[in-house]
Scaffold this active site. Structure first.
Site, PDB file in Angstrom:
ATOM      1  N   ARG A   1     -16.306 -14.539 -11.098  1.00 15.11           N
ATOM      2  CA  ARG A   1     -16.018 -15.971 -11.201  1.00 15.11           C
ATOM      3  C   ARG A   1     -17.163 -16.802 -10.655  1.00 15.11           C
ATOM      4  NH1 ARG A   1     -10.010 -16.270  -8.707  1.00 15.11           N
ATOM      5  NH2 ARG A   1     -11.016 -14.844  -7.248  1.00 15.11           N
TER       6      ARG A   1
ATOM      7  N   GLY B   1     -16.006  -5.664  -2.529  1.00 12.23           N
ATOM      8  CA  GLY B   1     -16.305  -4.390  -1.879  1.00 12.23           C
ATOM      9  C   GLY B   1     -15.959  -3.188  -2.729  1.00 12.23           C
ATOM     10  N   ALA B   2     -14.918  -3.284  -3.541  1.00 10.81           N
ATOM     11  CA  ALA B   2     -14.541  -2.153  -4.395  1.00 10.81           C
ATOM     12  C   ALA B   2     -15.639  -1.850  -5.408  1.00 10.81           C
ATOM     13  CB  ALA B   2     -13.224  -2.447  -5.109  1.00 10.81           C
TER      14      ALA B   2
ATOM     15  N   SER C   1      -0.623   4.103   0.728  1.00  6.72           N
ATOM     16  CA  SER C   1      -1.406   5.029   1.548  1.00  6.72           C
ATOM     17  C   SER C   1      -0.573   5.816   2.559  1.00  6.72           C
ATOM     18  CB  SER C   1      -2.536   4.286   2.254  1.00  6.72           C
ATOM     19  OG  SER C   1      -3.490   3.841   1.322  1.00  6.72           O
TER      20      SER C   1
ATOM     21  N   SER D   1       0.810  -1.222   0.000  1.00  6.80           N
ATOM     22  CA  SER D   1       0.000   0.000   0.000  1.00  6.80           C
ATOM     23  C   SER D   1       0.841   1.269   0.000  1.00  6.80           C
ATOM     24  CB  SER D   1      -0.938   0.014   1.216  1.00  6.80           C
ATOM     25  OG  SER D   1      -1.644   1.237   1.279  1.00  6.80           O
TER      26      SER D   1
ATOM     27  N   LYS E   1     -13.741  -4.504   3.276  1.00  7.81           N
ATOM     28  CA  LYS E   1     -14.636  -3.352   3.127  1.00  7.81           C
ATOM     29  C   LYS E   1     -16.079  -3.653   3.535  1.00  7.81           C
ATOM     30  CE  LYS E   1     -11.830  -1.108  -0.405  1.00  7.81           C
ATOM     31  NZ  LYS E   1     -11.760  -0.516  -1.749  1.00  7.81           N
TER      32      LYS E   1
END
Length: 280
Positions: free
Chosen positions: A150, A128-129, A16, A14, A65
């Protein structure tokens, strides 16, 4: 110094911490930002422990998420629509949640001039994205959105969960397997929202989805092209982009929620791309 972190599994890749440290310097905020990688069964315990120890805010990434949404005690309208959250913070002793993924995606599409209105859009993945970006995409009136996964069950449940009042343009919304016969054609915009690039897995999908007018967009990012974008380029997609800009824009919105000021992002786009390529 106020503490923030990103929570995911895996999370060592990440960017971030770099992004939010940059935002803090730019806006003259005093924060420290780290990575947290709890065991898959200990997400809720990790979040509660962070806030109980005085932590101020968390970014949530794969695969947590939807669990962040369920954990929160107060939800923004964006989180309610998405049934997923990527931003948590404490307010009056309560865990609050928002979802800035959709705003980040739309901001990056605008920056890259990727069209949405009246376009056919295919989304690969149903996690979740995708829940975070579906509503904002529909607000920009595409002709249709097909969610291919899938396992068809998860994709179908996603669109069934979704609130239809967030579809002002009445776009057609479909879901199914990547082998669905309805996918025997090309799309205007193809978005990869799977975790294949992060996990180093091969992404298998029909090659005819791309055409000479298609835009390919990968929510993942890395130095050079992701495997999805390599295939898009190979099959003559007109344009192909990764999700580094989306990452920056959704982070800027999270930072605004936490610190009540919106950082600028244009210069960071250049710096982070350089850093990514130099570290490859």
């Amino acid at each position: 110094m106020d503490r923030y972190a990103v929570v995911g599994q895996p999370v060592e890749h990440s960017r971030s911490p770099y992004i939010h440290t940059y935002f803090a310097i730019q806006t003259q905020q005093q924060i420290e930002y780290s990575r947290l990688a709890p065991h898959i069964d200990q997400f809720e315990e990790c979040v509660k422990g962070f806030f109980n120890s005085g932590g101020k805010g968390l970014n949530i990434t794969l695969p947590f998420k939807e669990r962040a949404y369920l954990l929160a005690q107060q939800l923004s309208s964006r989180a309610k629509i998405a049934h997923a959250a990527n931003t948590l913070w404490i307010e009056e002793g309560r865990i609050c949640a928002d979802n800035t993924d959709g705003l980040g995606l739309i901001a990056d599409f605008n920056y890259l001039n990727i069209p949405i209105k009246n376009k056919s859009i295919l989304i690969l993945g149903a996690g979740g994205a995708v829940r975070g970006v579906l509503g904002p995409l529909l607000e920009h009136s595409p002709a249709e959105i097909f969610i291919a996964n899938r396992t068809a069950k998860k994709a179908i449940e996603l669109i069934e969960d979704f609130q239809t009042d967030s579809n002002p343009g009445n776009a057609k919304v479909h879901a199914g397997l990547i082998t669905d016969p309805r996918l025997s054609r090309s799309f205007d915009v193809i978005i990869n929202a799977t975790s294949a690039a992060i996990k180093g897995e091969a992404l298998v999908f029909p090659q005819h989805l791309f055409s000479s007018h298609s835009y390919a967009y990968d929510m993942s990012y890395r130095a050079g092209l992701t495997p999805f974008l390599e295939q898009a380029a190979m099959h003559k997609a007109a344009h192909y982009y990764d999700g580094l800009g989306m990452l920056i824009e959704q982070a800027a919105e999270s930072f605004r929620i936490w610190r009540h000021c919106r950082p600028k992002t244009d210069e960071l786009r250049v710096l982070l791309r350089q850093q990514l390529n130099n570290n490859s």
